[in-house]
Structures are given as structure tokens and as C-alpha cells.
Write an enzyme that holds these catalytic residues in place. Structure first.
Site, PDB file in Angstrom:
ATOM      1  N   ALA A  72      40.797  43.514  40.386  1.00 25.10           N
ATOM      2  CA  ALA A  72      40.716  44.772  40.128  1.00 25.10           C
ATOM      3  C   ALA A  72      40.271  45.098  38.419  1.00 25.10           C
ATOM      4  CB  ALA A  72      42.069  45.408  40.415  1.00 25.10           C
ATOM      5  N   GLY A 117      41.818  40.363  43.236  1.00 21.75           N
ATOM      6  CA  GLY A 117      41.000  41.233  44.379  1.00 21.75           C
ATOM      7  C   GLY A 117      39.563  40.510  44.756  1.00 21.75           C
ATOM      8  N   GLU A 120      40.453  37.873  47.151  1.00 21.60           N
ATOM      9  CA  GLU A 120      40.733  38.468  48.269  1.00 21.60           C
ATOM     10  C   GLU A 120      39.642  38.866  49.106  1.00 21.60           C
ATOM     11  OE1 GLU A 120      45.278  40.607  47.896  1.00 21.60           O
ATOM     12  OE2 GLU A 120      43.687  41.027  46.299  1.00 21.60           O
ATOM     13  N   GLU A 140      48.400  37.962  40.674  1.00 16.64           N
ATOM     14  CA  GLU A 140      48.803  39.525  40.500  1.00 16.64           C
ATOM     15  C   GLU A 140      50.309  39.600  39.966  1.00 16.64           C
ATOM     16  OE1 GLU A 140      45.385  40.091  43.458  1.00 16.64           O
ATOM     17  OE2 GLU A 140      46.865  38.254  42.914  1.00 16.64           O
TER      18      GLU A 140
END
Length: 266
Positions: A72, A117, A120, A140
């Protein structure tokens, strides 16, 4: 090869006959950090690819030399009010679910950093090809949040609950050799060859029945986690969806006539 851009940061390339589509993350100045705009573009590209019946495989790549995606965009996140973060959440989720819900096989091509992310997005694919520079992880909790792009659900399905817990709780980064050993990536190749090998794998997949590929993916995804009896019912429904298709008729005919099939795709 044709190219189509979705927003500023996502490029879709169609290879050969268009059966293999490459979704390239293209925000090099930020090492492909996923901003709100980029998330919206990823979701839009996935929606377009999922609706295109010519596409048989999607390969997720990066144009950055040293990173797949660093996760992110925390600089953008730092500027958000609580209300803005709430409003942005569905947009961010849309990028990950867009990749996860593609109805065709997906291959991630990973080199350099694939963190948070970014990892992910790779986990949302069916197969992950990585080169020896790859460094993956879900860090995270080290910045006060949790994996929110599917990591807490996809990682244990891939490597088991205990190993996933250790990696998520420690927030540690895993280098390529250990990542392959743990099953965080599926195919490990020499430095600089991840995209080439991922596209080659996609080409081999794309030679098969498009109807069969979509049905097989549906059975794999829907059946995962069910008890055996329920899973076999999912498989049977997927089988019935292809058993009377033009692809099945062509596949059997081509086999018996010892020729390459020409899939009607229906």
C-alpha cells in the site's frame, strides 16, 4: 502484441493471439506502491480481462527492475483522515478481489520486493513464479495494521496455519530460497527470468481448452476448504458445465484424429 493502459499505472499487454494477457504494474517511481488510483485501475483492468472470452491466462508482472510491488502507498495513507480511510477501503479491496476473482488461470511474476499488499496481489494468483532476487512478506503488524488484501486467509491456505501465523506475527521478510522451501512461491528461476518463465508457463496453459480452464479454476476455488463430499459435488457441477461443450467435442475429436485442437471456446 497490443497494449492498453488503465489509468496511469496499469498496462495490459496481449500476447500472440490474445490468449495470454499481461497485467503490468507500472508505477516505477513508487516501486508500484498501490495508491487509490492504482487500486482502481487494477480492478478496472481485471474486470475487463475477466469479461474477455478470448483471454485464457493472465500474468501479473511489474515494470520496476527491483520490485514487484511494495504494498500500500503509506505516504498517501498518512494523509488520510479516518473518514477518508473508510471511504478508500472498498477501492483498495477491489484491486485484490479483482485479481483473486479472475475466472481464468493467473500467474504472478515476482522479482525484488513483494511486500504487504504487493505479496497479497501475488497470493491472489494461482501460481507464483519468482526469481532469486525475490523478497516476500506480510509486514503489516509492524506498522500497526494487519494484512487486509487477503493475506490472513490466502497465506494459511497456501502454507498452513502455524507457518502463516509465524510469518504474519513476526512481520519478517523471506528471501527467495526460503520462500520456495516454505511454499510462499511455486517456481524459483534464475535472476531476471521470472517474467519470461511466467509467460512461457502461461503459453503452455493457454494451449488448453478455455472452457476447461475456467471450469477447472472454478472447481479448485469453490471446492477448497469444503469436506470431500461437498467438494466432489462442486467438481461434478463444473464437469457438467464442460461435458457437453464444443470444446469437449473438439478435444476428443482432435485426440482421435491426432491433431492439435482448434478450441471453439464454448
Amino acid at each position: 502484441m497490443s497494449e492498453e493502459r488503465f489509468g496511469e499505472f496499469v498496462l495490459v499487454k496481449r500476447h500472440g493471439d490474445g490468449y495470454v494477457a499481461e497485467l503490468a504494474l507500472d508505477r516505477p517511481k513508487a516501486m508500484n506502491a498501490v495508491s487509490t488510483e492504482m487500486a482502481r485501475s487494477i480492478a478496472g483492468a481485471c474486470a475487463a480481462l475477466g469479461a474477455d472470452r478470448d483471454v485464457r491466462v493472465v500474468v501479473l508482472t511489474s515494470t520496476h527492475e527491483r520490485a514487484f510491488c511494495v504494498g500500500a502507498d503509506l505516504k498517501e495513507r498518512n494523509s488520510f483522515s479516518d473518514a477518508e480511510l473508510v471511504r478508500q477501503r472498498p477501492v483498495a479491496r477491489g484491486a485484490y478481489t479483482g485479481v483473486l476473482e479472475l475466472p481464468v488461470p493467473t500467474v504472478a511474476s515476482v522479482h525484488g520486493f513483494a511486500l504487504g499488499g504487493g505479496f497479497e496481489l501475488a497470493l491472489s494468483c494461482d501460481v507464483i513464479v519468482a526469481d532469486r532476487t525475490a523478497v516476500v512478506g506480510l509486514p503489516e503488524v509492524s506498522v500497526g495494521v494487519i494484512p487486509g488484501g487477503g493475506g490472513t486467509q490466502l497465506l494459511p491456505r497456501r502454507i498452513g496455519a502455524a507457518r502463516a501465523a509465524e510469518l504474519i506475527f513476526t512481520a519478517r521478510r523471506v528471501e527467495a530460497a526460503e520462500a520456495r522451501e516454505l511454499g510462499l512461491v511455486d517456481v524459483l528461476v534464475e535472476e531476471g527470468r521470472d517474467r519470461q518463465e511466467a509467460l512461457a508457463l502461461a503459453s503452455r496453459i493457454a494451449a488448453n481448452s478455455p472452457v476447461g480452464l475456467r471450469a477447472a479454476k472454478r472447481a479448485l476455488r469453490l471446492g477448497h476448504g469444503l469436506d470431500l463430499r461437498a467438494g466432489l459435488e462442486v467438481e461434478d457441477a463444473a464437469w457438467r458445465s464442460v461435458a457437453f461443450s464444443g470444446d469437449r467435442a473438439e478435444g476428443v475429436a482432435a485426440f482421435n484424429e491426432k491433431r492439435k485442437p482448434e478450441w471453439p471456446g464454448e
